[in-house]
Design a protein around this motif. Structure first.
Motif, PDB file in Angstrom:
ATOM      1  N   PHE A 299     -37.530 -40.078 -38.084  1.00 60.26           N
ATOM      2  CA  PHE A 299     -37.206 -39.628 -36.734  1.00 60.26           C
ATOM      3  C   PHE A 299     -36.357 -40.667 -36.031  1.00 60.26           C
ATOM      4  CE2 PHE A 299     -41.123 -41.999 -36.255  1.00 60.26           C
ATOM      5  CZ  PHE A 299     -41.010 -42.655 -35.034  1.00 60.26           C
ATOM      6  N   ASP A 300     -35.605 -40.207 -35.053  1.00 56.88           N
ATOM      7  CA  ASP A 300     -34.751 -41.067 -34.230  1.00 56.88           C
ATOM      8  C   ASP A 300     -35.153 -40.903 -32.771  1.00 56.88           C
ATOM      9  OD1 ASP A 300     -33.045 -41.755 -36.442  1.00 56.88           O
ATOM     10  OD2 ASP A 300     -32.106 -39.785 -36.217  1.00 56.88           O
ATOM     11  N   MET A 301     -35.106 -42.002 -32.072  1.00 60.91           N
ATOM     12  CA  MET A 301     -35.328 -41.958 -30.632  1.00 60.91           C
ATOM     13  C   MET A 301     -33.985 -41.702 -29.945  1.00 60.91           C
ATOM     14  SD  MET A 301     -38.548 -42.347 -30.325  1.00 60.91           S
ATOM     15  CE  MET A 301     -38.688 -42.541 -28.551  1.00 60.91           C
ATOM     16  N   ALA A 302     -34.021 -41.050 -28.794  1.00 62.08           N
ATOM     17  CA  ALA A 302     -32.803 -40.797 -28.020  1.00 62.08           C
ATOM     18  C   ALA A 302     -32.262 -42.109 -27.489  1.00 62.08           C
ATOM     19  CB  ALA A 302     -33.102 -39.836 -26.873  1.00 62.08           C
ATOM     20  N   ASP A 303     -30.955 -42.206 -27.378  1.00 61.91           N
ATOM     21  CA  ASP A 303     -30.310 -43.406 -26.847  1.00 61.91           C
ATOM     22  C   ASP A 303     -30.263 -43.410 -25.331  1.00 61.91           C
ATOM     23  OD1 ASP A 303     -29.794 -44.439 -29.385  1.00 61.91           O
ATOM     24  OD2 ASP A 303     -27.870 -43.379 -29.521  1.00 61.91           O
ATOM     25  N   ASP A 304     -30.436 -42.243 -24.722  1.00 58.42           N
ATOM     26  CA  ASP A 304     -30.364 -42.150 -23.269  1.00 58.42           C
ATOM     27  C   ASP A 304     -31.747 -41.875 -22.689  1.00 58.42           C
ATOM     28  OD1 ASP A 304     -30.597 -39.599 -24.287  1.00 58.42           O
ATOM     29  OD2 ASP A 304     -29.075 -38.710 -22.984  1.00 58.42           O
ATOM     30  N   ARG A 305     -31.810 -41.672 -21.407  1.00 57.26           N
ATOM     31  CA  ARG A 305     -33.061 -41.389 -20.714  1.00 57.26           C
ATOM     32  C   ARG A 305     -33.191 -39.906 -20.462  1.00 57.26           C
ATOM     33  NH1 ARG A 305     -36.168 -45.284 -21.897  1.00 57.26           N
ATOM     34  NH2 ARG A 305     -35.329 -47.326 -21.467  1.00 57.26           N
ATOM     35  N   PRO A 306     -34.361 -39.372 -20.389  1.00 58.52           N
ATOM     36  CA  PRO A 306     -35.647 -40.050 -20.514  1.00 58.52           C
ATOM     37  C   PRO A 306     -35.951 -40.407 -21.968  1.00 58.52           C
ATOM     38  CG  PRO A 306     -36.005 -37.703 -20.272  1.00 58.52           C
ATOM     39  CD  PRO A 306     -34.515 -37.930 -20.140  1.00 58.52           C
ATOM     40  N   ALA A 307     -36.865 -41.377 -22.148  1.00 59.83           N
ATOM     41  CA  ALA A 307     -37.282 -41.782 -23.486  1.00 59.83           C
ATOM     42  C   ALA A 307     -37.905 -40.581 -24.183  1.00 59.83           C
ATOM     43  CB  ALA A 307     -38.285 -42.932 -23.398  1.00 59.83           C
ATOM     44  N   ARG A 308     -37.460 -40.322 -25.422  1.00 58.08           N
ATOM     45  CA  ARG A 308     -37.965 -39.164 -26.159  1.00 58.08           C
ATOM     46  C   ARG A 308     -37.509 -39.246 -27.606  1.00 58.08           C
ATOM     47  NH1 ARG A 308     -33.445 -38.307 -23.713  1.00 58.08           N
ATOM     48  NH2 ARG A 308     -31.809 -36.997 -24.593  1.00 58.08           N
ATOM     49  N   VAL A 309     -38.117 -38.434 -28.429  1.00 59.64           N
ATOM     50  CA  VAL A 309     -37.686 -38.288 -29.814  1.00 59.64           C
ATOM     51  C   VAL A 309     -36.470 -37.368 -29.786  1.00 59.64           C
ATOM     52  CG1 VAL A 309     -38.316 -37.405 -32.099  1.00 59.64           C
ATOM     53  CG2 VAL A 309     -40.017 -38.636 -30.714  1.00 59.64           C
ATOM     54  N   ALA A 310     -35.368 -37.798 -30.406  1.00 60.51           N
ATOM     55  CA  ALA A 310     -34.136 -37.014 -30.396  1.00 60.51           C
ATOM     56  C   ALA A 310     -34.005 -36.136 -31.635  1.00 60.51           C
ATOM     57  CB  ALA A 310     -32.924 -37.933 -30.292  1.00 60.51           C
ATOM     58  N   ALA A 311     -34.509 -36.616 -32.772  1.00 59.80           N
ATOM     59  CA  ALA A 311     -34.349 -35.858 -34.010  1.00 59.80           C
ATOM     60  C   ALA A 311     -35.489 -36.176 -34.960  1.00 59.80           C
ATOM     61  CB  ALA A 311     -33.016 -36.198 -34.670  1.00 59.80           C
ATOM     62  N   VAL A 312     -35.895 -35.164 -35.714  1.00 55.76           N
ATOM     63  CA  VAL A 312     -36.920 -35.321 -36.746  1.00 55.76           C
ATOM     64  C   VAL A 312     -36.378 -34.645 -38.000  1.00 55.76           C
ATOM     65  CG1 VAL A 312     -39.296 -34.808 -37.446  1.00 55.76           C
ATOM     66  CG2 VAL A 312     -38.777 -35.246 -35.028  1.00 55.76           C
ATOM     67  N   ARG A 313     -36.434 -35.368 -39.111  1.00 56.31           N
ATOM     68  CA  ARG A 313     -36.006 -34.826 -40.397  1.00 56.31           C
ATOM     69  C   ARG A 313     -37.167 -34.928 -41.370  1.00 56.31           C
ATOM     70  NH1 ARG A 313     -32.813 -37.996 -38.077  1.00 56.31           N
ATOM     71  NH2 ARG A 313     -33.402 -39.826 -39.289  1.00 56.31           N
ATOM     72  N   MET A 314     -37.490 -33.820 -42.018  1.00 53.68           N
ATOM     73  CA  MET A 314     -38.604 -33.808 -42.963  1.00 53.68           C
ATOM     74  C   MET A 314     -38.129 -33.298 -44.317  1.00 53.68           C
ATOM     75  SD  MET A 314     -41.719 -32.448 -40.610  1.00 53.68           S
ATOM     76  CE  MET A 314     -40.709 -31.338 -39.647  1.00 53.68           C
ATOM     77  N   ARG A 315     -38.712 -33.850 -45.345  1.00 54.75           N
ATOM     78  CA  ARG A 315     -38.455 -33.403 -46.711  1.00 54.75           C
ATOM     79  C   ARG A 315     -39.811 -33.142 -47.356  1.00 54.75           C
ATOM     80  NH1 ARG A 315     -34.227 -33.640 -50.098  1.00 54.75           N
ATOM     81  NH2 ARG A 315     -33.092 -34.952 -48.646  1.00 54.75           N
ATOM     82  N   ILE A 316     -39.994 -31.919 -47.823  1.00 53.56           N
ATOM     83  CA  ILE A 316     -41.226 -31.553 -48.513  1.00 53.56           C
ATOM     84  C   ILE A 316     -41.039 -31.879 -49.985  1.00 53.56           C
ATOM     85  CG2 ILE A 316     -42.815 -29.687 -49.096  1.00 53.56           C
ATOM     86  CD1 ILE A 316     -41.719 -28.216 -46.579  1.00 53.56           C
ATOM     87  N   VAL A 317     -41.938 -32.695 -50.521  1.00 56.22           N
ATOM     88  CA  VAL A 317     -41.913 -33.054 -51.940  1.00 56.22           C
ATOM     89  C   VAL A 317     -43.015 -32.245 -52.611  1.00 56.22           C
ATOM     90  CG1 VAL A 317     -42.066 -34.928 -53.621  1.00 56.22           C
ATOM     91  CG2 VAL A 317     -41.100 -35.367 -51.341  1.00 56.22           C
ATOM     92  N   LEU A 318     -42.594 -31.282 -53.399  1.00 55.91           N
ATOM     93  CA  LEU A 318     -43.526 -30.338 -54.008  1.00 55.91           C
ATOM     94  C   LEU A 318     -44.003 -30.831 -55.375  1.00 55.91           C
ATOM     95  CD1 LEU A 318     -41.535 -27.083 -53.228  1.00 55.91           C
ATOM     96  CD2 LEU A 318     -43.621 -27.875 -52.097  1.00 55.91           C
ATOM     97  N   PRO A 319     -45.231 -30.504 -55.728  1.00 61.07           N
ATOM     98  CA  PRO A 319     -45.749 -30.871 -57.049  1.00 61.07           C
ATOM     99  C   PRO A 319     -45.374 -29.851 -58.128  1.00 61.07           C
ATOM    100  CG  PRO A 319     -47.487 -29.889 -55.750  1.00 61.07           C
ATOM    101  CD  PRO A 319     -46.266 -29.960 -54.859  1.00 61.07           C
ATOM    102  N   VAL A 320     -44.573 -28.839 -57.744  1.00 61.07           N
ATOM    103  CA  VAL A 320     -44.229 -27.756 -58.660  1.00 61.07           C
ATOM    104  C   VAL A 320     -42.825 -27.258 -58.307  1.00 61.07           C
ATOM    105  CG1 VAL A 320     -45.287 -25.996 -57.171  1.00 61.07           C
ATOM    106  CG2 VAL A 320     -45.087 -25.557 -59.604  1.00 61.07           C
ATOM    107  N   ARG A 321     -42.105 -26.736 -59.293  1.00 61.64           N
ATOM    108  CA  ARG A 321     -40.786 -26.141 -59.041  1.00 61.64           C
ATOM    109  C   ARG A 321     -40.969 -24.729 -58.498  1.00 61.64           C
ATOM    110  NH1 ARG A 321     -36.445 -29.021 -61.045  1.00 61.64           N
ATOM    111  NH2 ARG A 321     -34.978 -27.293 -60.848  1.00 61.64           N
TER     112      ARG A 321
END
Length: 154
Positions: A99-121
């Motif tokens: 995740f990235d925090m925003a560079d401006d105000r108000p303070a907040r999370v700007a972006a979230v990136r998730m990758r699911i790693v599966l145990p099966v194809r």
């Protein structure tokens, strides 16, 4: 409804809940020391703190890390349930989150990136179905339709 504290003769504050007892769930947060807070959820306890660089003792995740981990955990749970429903193995399922925090105000999370790693194809069709499911987990839905948030001083 407001959360109002009254102090009966016993001297212990009594809180009137924000929501009716039928729908309300609760979390209690109490200062521990320094920048650390104890979080009490049902029969569970965890510590939230700030890293050394922010004046804490790094005794636990920050509130923002906990927030982002709630989203990643929700995605993992929904992915696991999807695999279970399709009779596929889900042991060792992982979600990697950045995740990235925003560079401006108000303070907040700007972006979230998730990758699911599966145990099966999965097939392309199964992957599409999985993404449709995890993109509608409860935390995703809450971020898309934010709850009413109120803060009162007792």
């Amino acid at each position: 409804m407001n959360d109002q504290a009254t102090v009966p003769a016993s001297g212990e504050p009594h809180h009137t809940p924000l929501l009716s007892a039928q729908t309300a769930q609760h979390v209690d947060v109490t200062h521990v020391s320094g920048q650390a807070y104890g979080v009490f959820i049902r029969d569970h306890e965890l510590t939230v703190d700030q890293p050394f660089a922010a004046g804490g003792d790094d005794d636990g995740p920050t509130p923002v890390e906990l927030f982002v981990s709630s989203l990643a955990t929700c995605v993992a749970y929904y992915a696991g349930r999807f695999l279970q429903r399709h009779h596929l193995p889900y042991e060792n399922l992982r979600v990697r989150c950045e995740f990235d925090m925003a560079d401006d105000r108000p303070a907040r999370v700007a972006a979230v990136r998730m990758r699911i790693v599966l145990p099966v194809r999965l097939t392309a069709t199964e992957r599409g179905a999985l993404l449709a499911v995890v993109n509608h987990c409860t935390i995703h839905n809450t971020l898309r339709q934010p709850p009413d948030v109120s803060v009162a001083v007792a």
